[in-house]
Enzyme design. Sequence first.
Site, PDB file in Angstrom:
ATOM      1  N   GLU A 182      32.924  42.614  38.770  1.00 45.02           N
ATOM      2  CA  GLU A 182      32.886  41.237  39.271  1.00 45.02           C
ATOM      3  C   GLU A 182      32.016  41.177  40.521  1.00 45.02           C
ATOM      4  O   GLU A 182      31.816  42.184  41.207  1.00 45.02           O
ATOM      5  CB  GLU A 182      34.291  40.728  39.636  1.00 45.02           C
ATOM      6  CG  GLU A 182      35.193  40.472  38.452  1.00 45.02           C
ATOM      7  CD  GLU A 182      36.548  39.915  38.884  1.00 45.02           C
ATOM      8  OE1 GLU A 182      36.678  39.450  40.048  1.00 45.02           O
ATOM      9  OE2 GLU A 182      37.491  39.972  38.073  1.00 45.02           O
ATOM     10  N   ARG A 202      46.153  47.254  36.541  1.00 45.91           N
ATOM     11  CA  ARG A 202      45.460  46.496  37.583  1.00 45.91           C
ATOM     12  C   ARG A 202      45.522  47.242  38.909  1.00 45.91           C
ATOM     13  O   ARG A 202      46.566  47.777  39.280  1.00 45.91           O
ATOM     14  CB  ARG A 202      46.095  45.111  37.727  1.00 45.91           C
ATOM     15  CG  ARG A 202      46.055  44.289  36.457  1.00 45.91           C
ATOM     16  CD  ARG A 202      46.920  43.050  36.583  1.00 45.91           C
ATOM     17  NE  ARG A 202      48.324  43.395  36.801  1.00 45.91           N
ATOM     18  CZ  ARG A 202      49.282  42.505  37.077  1.00 45.91           C
ATOM     19  NH1 ARG A 202      48.970  41.232  37.192  1.00 45.91           N
ATOM     20  NH2 ARG A 202      50.529  42.902  37.251  1.00 45.91           N
ATOM     21  N   LYS A 236      33.677  35.701  37.784  1.00 47.13           N
ATOM     22  CA  LYS A 236      33.897  36.584  36.637  1.00 47.13           C
ATOM     23  C   LYS A 236      32.642  36.693  35.776  1.00 47.13           C
ATOM     24  O   LYS A 236      32.395  37.717  35.134  1.00 47.13           O
ATOM     25  CB  LYS A 236      35.061  36.074  35.777  1.00 47.13           C
ATOM     26  CG  LYS A 236      36.384  35.910  36.517  1.00 47.13           C
ATOM     27  CD  LYS A 236      36.973  37.243  36.927  1.00 47.13           C
ATOM     28  CE  LYS A 236      38.395  37.109  37.444  1.00 47.13           C
ATOM     29  NZ  LYS A 236      38.528  36.327  38.685  1.00 47.13           N
ATOM     30  N   ARG A 245      35.888  48.004  46.100  1.00 45.48           N
ATOM     31  CA  ARG A 245      35.361  46.761  46.680  1.00 45.48           C
ATOM     32  C   ARG A 245      34.249  47.144  47.652  1.00 45.48           C
ATOM     33  O   ARG A 245      34.490  47.752  48.685  1.00 45.48           O
ATOM     34  CB  ARG A 245      36.480  45.995  47.390  1.00 45.48           C
ATOM     35  CG  ARG A 245      36.018  44.851  48.295  1.00 45.48           C
ATOM     36  CD  ARG A 245      35.217  43.758  47.564  1.00 45.48           C
ATOM     37  NE  ARG A 245      35.922  43.197  46.448  1.00 45.48           N
ATOM     38  CZ  ARG A 245      36.805  42.194  46.545  1.00 45.48           C
ATOM     39  NH1 ARG A 245      37.106  41.690  47.714  1.00 45.48           N
ATOM     40  NH2 ARG A 245      37.380  41.708  45.454  1.00 45.48           N
ATOM     41  N   ASP A 299      32.978  44.335  42.851  1.00 37.47           N
ATOM     42  CA  ASP A 299      34.041  45.164  42.287  1.00 37.47           C
ATOM     43  C   ASP A 299      33.408  46.118  41.290  1.00 37.47           C
ATOM     44  O   ASP A 299      32.758  45.683  40.322  1.00 37.47           O
ATOM     45  CB  ASP A 299      35.099  44.303  41.603  1.00 37.47           C
ATOM     46  CG  ASP A 299      35.954  43.542  42.609  1.00 37.47           C
ATOM     47  OD1 ASP A 299      35.869  43.861  43.805  1.00 37.47           O
ATOM     48  OD2 ASP A 299      36.702  42.635  42.188  1.00 37.47           O
ATOM     49  N   ASN A 331      32.303  38.930  43.830  1.00 35.12           N
ATOM     50  CA  ASN A 331      33.140  37.969  44.543  1.00 35.12           C
ATOM     51  C   ASN A 331      32.340  37.260  45.621  1.00 35.12           C
ATOM     52  O   ASN A 331      31.821  37.900  46.547  1.00 35.12           O
ATOM     53  CB  ASN A 331      34.326  38.701  45.181  1.00 35.12           C
ATOM     54  CG  ASN A 331      35.233  39.327  44.137  1.00 35.12           C
ATOM     55  OD1 ASN A 331      36.152  38.704  43.654  1.00 35.12           O
ATOM     56  ND2 ASN A 331      34.947  40.579  43.786  1.00 35.12           N
ATOM     57  N   LYS A 343      40.952  38.436  30.801  1.00 35.11           N
ATOM     58  CA  LYS A 343      41.373  37.758  32.027  1.00 35.11           C
ATOM     59  C   LYS A 343      40.873  36.325  32.054  1.00 35.11           C
ATOM     60  O   LYS A 343      39.865  35.985  31.408  1.00 35.11           O
ATOM     61  CB  LYS A 343      40.856  38.518  33.251  1.00 35.11           C
ATOM     62  CG  LYS A 343      39.384  38.851  33.252  1.00 35.11           C
ATOM     63  CD  LYS A 343      39.060  39.761  34.439  1.00 35.11           C
ATOM     64  CE  LYS A 343      37.748  40.495  34.242  1.00 35.11           C
ATOM     65  NZ  LYS A 343      37.445  41.413  35.338  1.00 35.11           N
ATOM     66  N   ARG A 349      40.759  50.604  45.465  1.00 29.02           N
ATOM     67  CA  ARG A 349      42.124  50.174  45.138  1.00 29.02           C
ATOM     68  C   ARG A 349      42.581  50.928  43.892  1.00 29.02           C
ATOM     69  O   ARG A 349      41.999  50.773  42.813  1.00 29.02           O
ATOM     70  CB  ARG A 349      42.136  48.664  44.922  1.00 29.02           C
ATOM     71  CG  ARG A 349      41.713  47.888  46.175  1.00 29.02           C
ATOM     72  CD  ARG A 349      41.191  46.520  45.880  1.00 29.02           C
ATOM     73  NE  ARG A 349      39.959  46.564  45.105  1.00 29.02           N
ATOM     74  CZ  ARG A 349      39.296  45.482  44.703  1.00 29.02           C
ATOM     75  NH1 ARG A 349      39.731  44.287  45.015  1.00 29.02           N
ATOM     76  NH2 ARG A 349      38.184  45.606  43.990  1.00 29.02           N
TER      77      ARG A 349
END
Length: 316
Positions: free
Chosen positions: A282, A234, A126, A211, A274, A284, A161, A226
Amino acid sequence: MKIHLGIIMDPISSINIKKDSTFSMLLQAQERNYIIYYMEPKNIFFKENKVYGRTKYLTVIKDKKKWFSFSEEKITLLSELNVILMRKDPPVNIEFIYLTYLLDKLKKENVLVINNPTSLRNYNEKLLATNFPKIIPKTLMSRSIAEIKKFLYEHKDIIIKPLDAMGGKSIFRIKDKDENKQVILETMTKNGKKFCLSQKYVSDVQYGDKRILIVDNYIVPWCLTRIPKKGENRANLAVGGIGKVNKLTSQDYIIANCVLPFLKKKEIFFVGLDVIGNKLIEINITSPTGICQIENFSKISITQKLFHFIEKKIIN
């Protein structure tokens, strides 16, 4: 050369093979005739200056009823493996951190560990994006309810978050006039005792949260977009988001190329960015997903790219 690959993951019995990226990696490794050693974090231990694992030989098959089988279980000296894929899902808790210390020892013994355990330990997913302030939303990390309220007052509409979760868990959107903001902040910060990340809300999320996958220096030209279901902020697939595969835009490439030098320097070889609109949200690095959906739609084999890279690193 017969390659010996260790896989560290959550129980394989619990995965959904239709969308599990680790399973796609295992299929590719098996196709290349690797010997696969299966481990869960609880199976790894340190004794007399050596790192060992209680391993099982793993065989996988694309069958939704029975997708894996084990053979011989034994204690394996992990320094004898060629490569280890660290695919343990978050939360990145203290047990995860302890595991990275053991993987560090293996890296010093010339075992290729993906991703670099030092980087897994040093960089929270994050917070990692904050190394690129020009391409992220306005961001605050704090456990102070007063500071988060100031941030909310300034930006009017924010996302808050936790720093240690995944899959859209415990993510809230708060507007300045929200009557529940106090109780949300008390809950998220555990009354000022737990750090959280707050970001200015990016309205482009209605068009999807992308992504973008990177294998070493290769930016996969397709991304998994997404899209949040109606009435949901979300976009995560785990909470009902709809996944569509799209080509990367020029802006997506600008963002990906911005982070590439950092990733290479820190030996973070398989990454999922992201991106919402023109903002990096983000980075990942623990166990990025998205392989299955992109491979099923496009003609690109991300797993082939990954294992070509692995073989090049091992042989060289």
